[in-house]
Motif scaffolding. Structure first.
Motif, PDB file in Angstrom:
ATOM      1  N   VAL A 199       0.861  -1.183   0.000  1.00  0.00           N
ATOM      2  CA  VAL A 199       0.000   0.000   0.000  1.00  0.00           C
ATOM      3  C   VAL A 199       0.897   1.233   0.000  1.00  0.00           C
ATOM      4  O   VAL A 199       1.847   1.317   0.791  1.00  0.00           O
ATOM      5  N   TRP A 200       0.583   2.200  -0.876  1.00  0.00           N
ATOM      6  CA  TRP A 200       1.426   3.383  -1.044  1.00  0.00           C
ATOM      7  C   TRP A 200       0.778   4.627  -0.431  1.00  0.00           C
ATOM      8  O   TRP A 200      -0.436   4.733  -0.351  1.00  0.00           O
ATOM      9  N   ALA A 201       1.644   5.567  -0.045  1.00  0.00           N
ATOM     10  CA  ALA A 201       1.219   6.911   0.356  1.00  0.00           C
ATOM     11  C   ALA A 201       1.898   7.918  -0.562  1.00  0.00           C
ATOM     12  O   ALA A 201       3.059   7.742  -0.941  1.00  0.00           O
ATOM     13  N   PRO A 225       0.211   1.480  -8.722  1.00  0.00           N
ATOM     14  CA  PRO A 225       0.346   1.331  -7.271  1.00  0.00           C
ATOM     15  C   PRO A 225      -1.008   1.361  -6.568  1.00  0.00           C
ATOM     16  O   PRO A 225      -1.946   2.031  -7.016  1.00  0.00           O
ATOM     17  N   ASP A 226      -1.095   0.632  -5.473  1.00  0.00           N
ATOM     18  CA  ASP A 226      -2.278   0.673  -4.608  1.00  0.00           C
ATOM     19  C   ASP A 226      -2.137   1.924  -3.740  1.00  0.00           C
ATOM     20  O   ASP A 226      -1.729   1.861  -2.583  1.00  0.00           O
ATOM     21  N   LEU A 227      -2.483   3.073  -4.322  1.00  0.00           N
ATOM     22  CA  LEU A 227      -2.233   4.358  -3.683  1.00  0.00           C
ATOM     23  C   LEU A 227      -3.470   4.744  -2.871  1.00  0.00           C
ATOM     24  O   LEU A 227      -4.311   5.517  -3.318  1.00  0.00           O
ATOM     25  N   LEU A 238       4.851  10.154   6.432  1.00  0.00           N
ATOM     26  CA  LEU A 238       5.781   9.378   7.266  1.00  0.00           C
ATOM     27  C   LEU A 238       5.039   8.622   8.364  1.00  0.00           C
ATOM     28  O   LEU A 238       5.378   7.471   8.681  1.00  0.00           O
ATOM     29  N   GLU A 239       4.015   9.244   8.934  1.00  0.00           N
ATOM     30  CA  GLU A 239       3.242   8.562   9.971  1.00  0.00           C
ATOM     31  C   GLU A 239       2.467   7.382   9.386  1.00  0.00           C
ATOM     32  O   GLU A 239       2.289   6.353  10.049  1.00  0.00           O
ATOM     33  N   LEU A 240       2.010   7.515   8.142  1.00  0.00           N
ATOM     34  CA  LEU A 240       1.349   6.390   7.479  1.00  0.00           C
ATOM     35  C   LEU A 240       2.313   5.230   7.281  1.00  0.00           C
ATOM     36  O   LEU A 240       1.920   4.060   7.365  1.00  0.00           O
ATOM     37  N   VAL A 241       3.579   5.527   7.025  1.00  0.00           N
ATOM     38  CA  VAL A 241       4.584   4.466   6.913  1.00  0.00           C
ATOM     39  C   VAL A 241       4.822   3.823   8.280  1.00  0.00           C
ATOM     40  O   VAL A 241       4.838   2.598   8.413  1.00  0.00           O
ATOM     41  N   ARG A 242       4.984   4.649   9.305  1.00  0.00           N
ATOM     42  CA  ARG A 242       5.278   4.123  10.644  1.00  0.00           C
ATOM     43  C   ARG A 242       4.133   3.267  11.189  1.00  0.00           C
ATOM     44  O   ARG A 242       4.353   2.171  11.727  1.00  0.00           O
ATOM     45  N   VAL A 243       2.913   3.782  11.079  1.00  0.00           N
ATOM     46  CA  VAL A 243       1.785   3.197  11.813  1.00  0.00           C
ATOM     47  C   VAL A 243       0.906   2.319  10.940  1.00  0.00           C
ATOM     48  O   VAL A 243       0.404   1.284  11.389  1.00  0.00           O
ATOM     49  N   ALA A 244       0.701   2.727   9.674  1.00  0.00           N
ATOM     50  CA  ALA A 244      -0.232   2.014   8.806  1.00  0.00           C
ATOM     51  C   ALA A 244       0.467   1.091   7.816  1.00  0.00           C
ATOM     52  O   ALA A 244      -0.177   0.553   6.910  1.00  0.00           O
ATOM     53  N   ALA A 245       1.784   0.915   7.974  1.00  0.00           N
ATOM     54  CA  ALA A 245       2.550  -0.023   7.143  1.00  0.00           C
ATOM     55  C   ALA A 245       2.507   0.320   5.664  1.00  0.00           C
ATOM     56  O   ALA A 245       2.616  -0.558   4.801  1.00  0.00           O
TER      57      ALA A 245
END
Length: 313
Positions: A199-201, A225-227, A238-245
């Motif tokens: 999953v992308w942000a 991409p699954d954006l 960055l928080e989406l990477v840290r918390v939502a994988a």
């Protein structure tokens, strides 16, 4: 001879650029009725019909478009005259309005304005957080004096007439993963193709960053991409990477150092870069704008020359 009011000519230029009375009112901080009154007075002054009905609104007539073209020249000349007079006086004073996307505003504009305010206390500096697409109309019309925007490899920005673009900073793009991601364990470069199932942000649709992420996944990975996550705030990404994988592709200037929850890696397939460009009108700058440009350039040199300002891998 017709006596033209520069303030009303600015209303006309704003209408030519923005297309509706409501948009002009919002941009200039007036009510739509005030805008309409000023443009009606301009018609009386010129003795020409400048507007005609178009559905529920109005549009420019041939005479209106012609006068708008002349207004552009007259307003530019008035701006140049103000700049020359200010430079002749030797004082650095007045107002300067600058915009930038989040990372540029935080890392470049804010320190530059702080320094300029200390050196030139008679200058009133205003900062806006804006994407380049949002700022272009204001730049052309004089509501914004300086904008720091970005562009990515393979996704160049248009260069509208009347604006000056100058390269300010160049930096690599990094793959950003949760620290627990399977591809983060080796410490080496990460393949975009290997992130097909993730999953992308990215930033909001319509921005350069969003187009870059989608284009990179297509060209290097061969997939859409699954954006799922869109945020123009780098800290939210960055928080989406840290918390939502989620995973992300982000410029070095937006990244923290020493965050144990993140893995920051090079792109395996290619070296991808982002360029920050400073955009101003293609007219003689007022002394206050010259001072801000110098402060921004100096701040950029400090970042480029200090390896501690950029994240480690």
């Amino acid at each position: 001879m017709v006596a033209l009011d520069l303030r009303r000519l600015r209303f006309l230029r704003e209408f030519e650029e923005r297309g509706t009375l409501g948009a002009v009112a919002a941009a200039l901080g007036y009510s739509p009725s005030t805008v309409s009154q000023q443009l009606t007075l301009l018609e009386r002054e010129t003795g020409a019909r400048l507007f005609e009905k178009a559905g529920r609104g109005v549009r420019l007539t041939d005479a209106g478009r012609l006068l708008a073209q002349h207004a552009r020249v007259l307003l530019s000349a008035a701006e140049a005259a103000e700049a020359d007079l200010a430079a002749l006086g030797g004082d650095i004073r007045g107002a300067v309005r600058a915009g930038g996307l989040q990372s540029a505003a935080r890392r470049l504009l804010v320190p530059a304005v702080a320094r300029m305010t200390a050196d030139h206390p008679q200058v009133r500096a205003e900062i806006f957080e804006l994407e380049l697409e949002q700022a272009l109309p204001g730049l052309r019309l004089g509501a914004v004096d300086l904008m720091i925007g970005d562009e990515y490899d393979g996704h160049p920005r248009p260069r509208p007439a009347g604006l000056r673009f100058a390269l300010l900073h160049e930096e690599p793009l990094k793959v950003v993963l949760p620290a627990a991601h399977p591809l983060a364990t080796t410490g080496g470069p990460v393949s975009v193709a290997a992130l097909r199932s993730d999953v992308w942000a990215a930033s909001a649709e319509g921005t350069g960053h969003h187009a870059m992420v989608v284009g990179t996944c297509r060209s290097l990975g061969g997939y859409e991409p699954d954006l799922r996550h869109r945020a123009s705030d780098a800290d939210v990404q960055l928080e989406l990477v840290r918390v939502a994988a989620a995973v992300a592709l982000m410029p070095a200037l937006t990244l923290p150092t020493g965050d144990p929850a993140l893995a920051i890696r090079d792109v395996a397939e290619a070296t991808l870069r982002r360029r920050l460009v400073v955009v101003t009108r293609d007219t003689p700058p007022a002394p206050a704008l010259t001072a801000l440009l110098a402060a921004v350039t100096d701040q950029t040199r400090k970042i480029n020359g200090d390896p501690d300002q950029l994240p480690s891998r």
